[in-house]
Design a protein around this motif. Sequence first.
Motif, PDB file in Angstrom:
ATOM      1  N   LYS A  74     -20.442  45.981  13.085  1.00 42.82           N
ATOM      2  CA  LYS A  74     -19.350  45.060  12.803  1.00 42.82           C
ATOM      3  C   LYS A  74     -19.114  44.215  14.036  1.00 42.82           C
ATOM      4  N   GLU A  75     -18.567  43.026  13.829  1.00 37.13           N
ATOM      5  CA  GLU A  75     -18.332  42.122  14.959  1.00 37.13           C
ATOM      6  C   GLU A  75     -16.977  41.457  14.805  1.00 37.13           C
ATOM      7  N   THR A  76     -16.339  41.169  15.925  1.00 40.97           N
ATOM      8  CA  THR A  76     -15.090  40.400  15.939  1.00 40.97           C
ATOM      9  C   THR A  76     -15.279  39.209  16.863  1.00 40.97           C
ATOM     10  N   PHE A  77     -14.487  38.183  16.619  1.00 37.89           N
ATOM     11  CA  PHE A  77     -14.553  37.008  17.470  1.00 37.89           C
ATOM     12  C   PHE A  77     -13.185  36.334  17.464  1.00 37.89           C
ATOM     13  N   PRO A  78     -12.642  36.002  18.641  1.00 35.04           N
ATOM     14  CA  PRO A  78     -11.336  35.336  18.662  1.00 35.04           C
ATOM     15  C   PRO A  78     -11.435  33.910  18.111  1.00 35.04           C
ATOM     16  N   VAL A  79     -10.466  33.533  17.316  1.00 34.08           N
ATOM     17  CA  VAL A  79     -10.448  32.211  16.703  1.00 34.08           C
ATOM     18  C   VAL A  79      -9.171  31.497  17.102  1.00 34.08           C
ATOM     19  N   ILE A 122      -1.765  33.060  10.533  1.00 37.23           N
ATOM     20  CA  ILE A 122      -0.594  33.884  10.838  1.00 37.23           C
ATOM     21  C   ILE A 122      -1.013  35.098  11.655  1.00 37.23           C
ATOM     22  N   THR A 123      -2.125  35.749  11.296  1.00 33.12           N
ATOM     23  CA  THR A 123      -2.618  36.919  12.020  1.00 33.12           C
ATOM     24  C   THR A 123      -2.990  36.572  13.453  1.00 33.12           C
ATOM     25  N   LYS A 128      -4.088  38.819  16.994  1.00 28.53           N
ATOM     26  CA  LYS A 128      -5.194  39.595  16.478  1.00 28.53           C
ATOM     27  C   LYS A 128      -6.416  38.716  16.289  1.00 28.53           C
ATOM     28  N   GLN A 129      -7.549  39.367  16.033  1.00 35.38           N
ATOM     29  CA  GLN A 129      -8.810  38.671  15.806  1.00 35.38           C
ATOM     30  C   GLN A 129      -9.255  38.873  14.372  1.00 35.38           C
TER      31      GLN A 129
END
Length: 135
Positions: A74-79, A122-123, A128-129
Motif C-alpha cells: 500500500k502507498e500514501t502520498f500527501p496531496v 476535508i480530510t 491526513k493523507q
Amino acid sequence: MLSKKDIEELATGAVKRYFNTCNLVSPQIQENDKTPDWDGELNLYENKKDIRKNYIGSLRIQVKGKEVPKFKDKETFPVETVFLKNARNEGFVFFVVEVMTDGKSKIFYKKMAPIEAKKYQITVVAGKQITIDGV
C-alpha cells in the motif's frame, strides 16, 4: 539516489508503458510538466484506440513518483488541498508510482469522482493523507 527529475520521468514513463499495452486507452502524459494540476490525460476508446470514431472521452490524471528501497503493498502520498479544490468539479485518476534506483516501478492509483475529491479535501485539511490502494 535518484534526482527529482529522474523520479518523475520514471513514474510518468511507467504509467505510459502500462497504458501503451492497452487497446482501449491512449496515454497523453507530458514529461517535466509544469502545468498547475494535471500531468496529462488518458484518452478512452470504445473499440480500437487512436481512431477518432471510437473516441469516448478523456480522463485527467496526476502522477507522483516516490523513490523506495523496496516495493510496498500500500502507498500514501500527501496531496495539497489546492489541488483537490481545483479538481472538485471533475473526475480524475491519481497515480503514485514507486520507483527503485534500478528503474523498476510499481504503480498505485486512486480513481476520484468529484464528490470524492471534496471528501478528501476535508480530510487533507485535517492533516491526513489519501491512502492509495495497489493495482
